[in-house]
Structures are given as structure tokens and as C-alpha cells.
Design a protein around this motif. Sequence first.
Motif, short mmCIF file in Angstrom:
data_model
loop_
_atom_site.label_atom_id
_atom_site.label_comp_id
_atom_site.label_asym_id
_atom_site.label_seq_id
_atom_site.Cartn_x
_atom_site.Cartn_y
_atom_site.Cartn_z
N GLU A 1 0.81 -1.22 0.00
CA GLU A 1 0.00 0.00 0.00
C GLU A 1 0.85 1.27 0.00
O GLU A 1 0.42 2.30 -0.52
CB GLU A 1 -0.94 -0.01 1.21
CG GLU A 1 -2.04 -1.07 1.11
CD GLU A 1 -3.10 -0.91 2.18
OE1 GLU A 1 -2.97 0.02 3.00
OE2 GLU A 1 -4.04 -1.73 2.19
N ALA A 2 2.08 1.19 0.57
CA ALA A 2 2.97 2.36 0.51
C ALA A 2 3.34 2.67 -0.93
O ALA A 2 3.47 3.84 -1.31
CB ALA A 2 4.24 2.09 1.33
N ALA A 3 3.51 1.64 -1.75
CA ALA A 3 3.81 1.85 -3.17
C ALA A 3 2.61 2.47 -3.88
O ALA A 3 2.77 3.35 -4.72
CB ALA A 3 4.18 0.52 -3.82
N VAL A 4 1.42 2.01 -3.54
CA VAL A 4 0.20 2.58 -4.15
C VAL A 4 0.10 4.07 -3.82
O VAL A 4 -0.16 4.90 -4.69
CB VAL A 4 -1.05 1.83 -3.66
CG1 VAL A 4 -2.32 2.51 -4.15
CG2 VAL A 4 -1.02 0.37 -4.15
N ASN A 5 0.35 4.41 -2.55
CA ASN A 5 0.29 5.82 -2.14
C ASN A 5 1.37 6.64 -2.84
O ASN A 5 1.11 7.78 -3.29
CB ASN A 5 0.45 5.93 -0.63
CG ASN A 5 -0.73 5.37 0.13
OD1 ASN A 5 -1.84 5.32 -0.39
ND2 ASN A 5 -0.50 4.92 1.35
N ALA A 6 2.58 6.09 -2.93
CA ALA A 6 3.67 6.80 -3.60
C ALA A 6 3.33 7.03 -5.07
O ALA A 6 3.60 8.11 -5.62
CB ALA A 6 4.97 6.00 -3.48
N THR A 7 2.74 6.03 -5.71
CA THR A 7 2.36 6.16 -7.12
C THR A 7 1.34 7.26 -7.31
O THR A 7 1.43 8.08 -8.24
CB THR A 7 1.83 4.83 -7.65
OG1 THR A 7 2.88 3.85 -7.60
CG2 THR A 7 1.32 4.95 -9.08
N GLN A 8 0.35 7.31 -6.45
CA GLN A 8 -0.68 8.35 -6.55
C GLN A 8 -0.07 9.73 -6.40
O GLN A 8 -0.39 10.65 -7.17
CB GLN A 8 -1.76 8.11 -5.48
CG GLN A 8 -2.59 6.86 -5.72
CD GLN A 8 -3.46 6.50 -4.54
OE1 GLN A 8 -3.17 6.86 -3.39
NE2 GLN A 8 -4.54 5.77 -4.79
N LEU A 9 0.82 9.91 -5.42
CA LEU A 9 1.45 11.21 -5.19
C LEU A 9 2.36 11.59 -6.36
O LEU A 9 2.39 12.75 -6.80
CB LEU A 9 2.24 11.19 -3.88
CG LEU A 9 1.40 11.07 -2.60
CD1 LEU A 9 2.32 10.88 -1.40
CD2 LEU A 9 0.54 12.32 -2.41
N ASN A 10 3.12 10.62 -6.87
CA ASN A 10 4.03 10.90 -7.97
C ASN A 10 3.27 11.22 -9.26
O ASN A 10 3.70 12.07 -10.05
CB ASN A 10 4.98 9.73 -8.19
CG ASN A 10 6.03 9.64 -7.09
OD1 ASN A 10 6.46 10.65 -6.54
ND2 ASN A 10 6.43 8.42 -6.75
#
Length: 296
Positions: free
Chosen positions: A196-205
Motif C-alpha cells: 500500500e505504501a507503493a500505491v500511495n507513492a504512485t498516486q502522489l508521484n
Amino acid sequence: MFELSLLCPENRVDIVSEALGALDALSVSVEDADAQTPAEQALFGEPGMPPPKEGWQCSRMVALFAQETVAKEAAVLLTAQDFFEHCEIQGIQALEDHDWVRLTQSQFAPVEVLSDFWIVPTWHEPPAQARQIIRLDPGLAFGTGTHPTTRMCLRWIARHNLQGQRVLDYGCGSGILAIGAAKFGALDIDAVDIDEAAVNATQLNALANGVVLRAGLPDQAQGHYQTVFANILATPLRVLAPLLCAHVASSGYLVLAGILERQADELVAAYSPWIRLEVSDTQDGWILMTGVLSAP
């Protein structure tokens, strides 16, 4: 903070690491003592698999302690142990105070993908020759563009026509490949990861780069895609072969990375029931493998 530095042969690394932990070390790092010399060794391992070796032929270990007295006591206790034979204490030194944010930022300069395509941290100005950029800061998720596997995938994106395509980035990490696909014309993009940290990072990026994509967990990937990316590692790529191939549209591309040169044949065999893979790019011992799904 104080650093205790040691030299250890390969067969002592594991037990010395455990001992340092028991002696209140806050962290222990291990690196090749012969790095940047002709004797340097390359060791590659994969998550979930046994390491190929416990350490290098000669490993430099650095243990971090909160107090100098604790570091000195650890050094004395280690040298008294039978298992410390052939090991060597190099010394103890105070760790200087730093502006860690500024120091970390200084380690990440713009990364060239192609002469006119760059990955640029937000605190840097883009190079003058950059015509296409991805804004990306280091974070918890894999994929800052510094690793050869990421750069090979981005080079592939820049050299192929993704205009209007439906694209899947499976194991998206920071979302860099999905963002790259959007920058080069893909319109319908799913970026999925088990973390889920990757999902959040992807959304922000994606937001920072002004692109539109859908980031979520793996069950978000549905149906067929003209291009499917998976930059993971060889072991999970073998396991995921039927799933990834099932998402590739007829005459669509499968692009795989995170593979060492010596693993090419096993990946070709794993995917042979569905698609014919070939090596499309190589860099620093890593390869990019691609294939086109034949029309029925």
C-alpha cells in the motif's frame, strides 16, 4: 552516534552481525571491503531466497552505537570470542551531525534515460537538453530511476509508440513506469502493487507529474492491455507468468525486468507456453526481456 568498523571474512559475517545486535548496536551494515578495486565481487540475491553467500570474501562491517562507551565495550567483548578469529577491529569514530535532508538530496542528481529524457528530483532544475522529464523524489517505494532495470524499461517506453494504449504496470513501486507510459501517450493506465505504501507513492508521484492513472492493489488489474510491464525479480516473475500473460492483449507487448543475465533461459522456459521472450536490452549484468503475444 558512534561507528565501530570491523573487517570479517565471509564465514564470520553472520555470527558477528548477530553478536553486534546482542551488544546493543542500533544497526549493522555489510559491504565489500574490496569495493572499487579489481578484487570487488558482485553478489546478487532475491527476496525470499537464500543469499548466494553470507558475505564477501572480505567484508567491511559498520555497527552504529548510541554511546562511545557501549561501542568500546562491544569491541572488547568481540575480540575475546573464539568466533572472532581472523576478524579485525578497525576503529571507533564519532558520526558527525548532518543536515540529513540536505545530505540525502545531494545524493540524488538528475538521471539520464536518453539524451532528451531525464528523471529529475523536485529540488533540481531539469538539464537544458531535457525535452521530457519525470519528477520523482526518493521515497519508500522502489523505482527512483537510478537502477538499471528501471532505466531499461523507460528507454523501451521512449522508443515505442504507446499513443492511446491501455497499459498495466504490475508491481509499480513508485509508479515511475506508469508515469513514463503516460508521458509518452498512454491513456488508460493501471498501476498495481501488493504494498500500500507503493500505491500511495504512485498516486502522489502521478499528481506531481500531472498525469492520470489508477493506482491500487493487484486485483484492480482487469482485462487485457496493449502493454504490460513487470519490473520485479526473476522468482516472482516465474510465478506470475500465467497471470501476466493473461493480461496481454492479442499482438500486445509484455515487458519484463529485474532479471539477471544468467536467468534469461529460465524466464524463456517459464513463459514459453504463452509467449516467446527475447532479450531486448542489457545493462550492468541486468537484462530487459520482451515478447509479443501472437494473435489467435
